[in-house]
Design a protein around this motif. Sequence first.
Motif: not given
Length: 97
Positions: A74-78, A83-84
């Motif tokens: 979830q941290k990586d997704n956040g 970034a997007l």
Amino acid sequence: MKEIQKVIAEIEIKVTKMRTALMHVRTENDSLKTEVRQLHEKLSQREQEVQDFQKKYDILKHQQEQSQLVVNSQKDNGAQIDALVREIDDCIGRLKA
């Protein structure tokens, strides 16, 4: 003859004492065997409890590791979303210019 009878009587007394002592030792031995058997049973129960707790610990540890992976994901997704969003803002900014 009296001496022989006296010696025989002393031997009989000693044998009687030894028999009594032997009976006491056997009784104590039986009691100790029972106690040892009970302690072995308790030890077996404790060993089973240890195995059960070890299984529960392993399951909880695995669940914790899995939840940690989810949190990290979830941290990586956040971070990817952030970034997007920055990239989209940058693109919008370029289009406006």
